[in-house]
Design an enzyme around this catalytic site. Structure first.
Site, PDB file in Angstrom:
ATOM      1  N   ASP A   1       0.953  -0.875   0.046  1.00  0.00           N
ATOM      2  CA  ASP A   1       0.052   0.170   0.230  1.00  0.00           C
ATOM      3  C   ASP A   1       1.170   1.253   0.151  1.00  0.00           C
ATOM      4  O   ASP A   1       1.875   1.650   0.690  1.00  0.00           O
ATOM      5  CB  ASP A   1      -0.785  -0.206   1.484  1.00  0.00           C
ATOM      6  CG  ASP A   1      -1.948  -0.849   1.082  1.00  0.00           C
ATOM      7  OD1 ASP A   1      -2.551  -1.228   0.285  1.00  0.00           O
ATOM      8  OD2 ASP A   1      -2.226  -1.573   2.412  1.00  0.00           O
TER       9      ASP A   1
ATOM     10  N   ASP B   1     -13.388  -3.274  -1.192  1.00  0.00           N
ATOM     11  CA  ASP B   1     -13.288  -3.197   0.276  1.00  0.00           C
ATOM     12  C   ASP B   1     -14.956  -3.477   0.815  1.00  0.00           C
ATOM     13  O   ASP B   1     -15.047  -2.569   0.253  1.00  0.00           O
ATOM     14  CB  ASP B   1     -13.015  -1.344  -0.022  1.00  0.00           C
ATOM     15  CG  ASP B   1     -11.293  -1.481   0.030  1.00  0.00           C
ATOM     16  OD1 ASP B   1     -11.040  -2.986  -0.149  1.00  0.00           O
ATOM     17  OD2 ASP B   1     -11.186  -0.296  -0.857  1.00  0.00           O
TER      18      ASP B   1
END
Length: 252
Positions: free
Chosen positions: A12, A131
């Site tokens: 990330d 998500d």
């Protein structure tokens, strides 16, 4: 034995640095993405995922230069996501060295993007990242790196993404992200048992047993993790040796 289960470290990236948080907030730095990618490729990771986690929120494109710097250092399949809104973005990232692209917010807003990517580049290039957060017994999908709730539900959106041509689903449980208490195995099993495309588990890895459970209880095809790898809590080679002992088919 079926196809080998995959272990996938995830980078990330924010402002050029690898970061990791808990439940999508409280980010801390984890190192240089190029060096980490290189180390994971050497350590036996099956694939690598790079997510420019603020690109969609900041309304900009993923940094192609960083993608290229990582791609030349690794010899495993490389998935890149963040700020992909149109076919030109996909083309740019594939040219920069990505093997697959991960679409999330833009696909939720404009589902036809999945059809376009699959038609132009093939389903194997398109990973639909979702998500989702469990709220009142329902899994709601979120946009912009977990900042914006939608009314779309996890399973119906995953099925639509598959029907439109996505080659894989990367499901991150926002409830489990960074908590290190295991993956969302019930939701994973629901997805894996309903869909005909591979499901990648994300969010919740804290120990080796959690990977085993994602494969056995969650029926996942791959398990993605970040902090346990970045901060040296789990060694990929040791993890694979453990999974092999647990009769899970992995590439050693």
């Amino acid at each position: 034995m079926g196809l080998a289960k995959r272990i996938i470290p995830c980078l990330d990236v924010k402002d050029g640095q690898t970061v990791k948080g808990t439940n999508f907030v409280n980010l801390r730095k984890a190192g240089d993405p190029v060096e980490l990618g290189k180390a994971y490729s050497k350590a036996g990771a099956d694939e690598l995922v790079f997510l420019d986690i603020t690109a969609s929120h900041e309304g900009r494109k993923t940094f192609a230069e960083t993608v290229t710097r990582i791609a030349v250092e690794i010899n495993i399949p490389f998935t890149v996501g963040g700020g992909i809104n149109e076919l030109a973005d996909v083309e740019r990232l594939l040219y920069a060295g990505a093997d697959k692209v991960s679409v999330n917010s833009a696909a939720l807003r404009s589902p036809g993007l999945i059809d376009d990517i699959a038609r132009r580049f093939g389903s194997q290039v398109c990973v639909c990242a979702i998500d989702a957060r469990l709220e009142d017994g329902q899994w709601h999908c979120y946009l912009n790196g977990g900042r914006l709730r939608t009314e779309r539900k996890l399973l119906e959106w995953a099925k639509e993404a598959q029907d439109r041509g996505a080659g894989e689903i990367l499901f991150t449980s926002m409830n489990h992200d960074g908590v290190k208490e295991g993956y969302a195995n019930e939701a994973l099993a629901m997805l894996a048992d309903t869909l005909s495309i591979p499901v990648i588990a994300s969010g919740g890895a804290g120990k080796k047993e959690h990977f085993r459970d994602a494969f056995t209880m969650g029926h996942a095809d791959a398990a993605l993790a970040a902090s346990v790898f970045h901060f040296g809590e789990i060694d990929i080679r040791e993890l694979k040796a453990y999974l092999k002992e647990e009769n899970i088919n992995v590439r050693i």
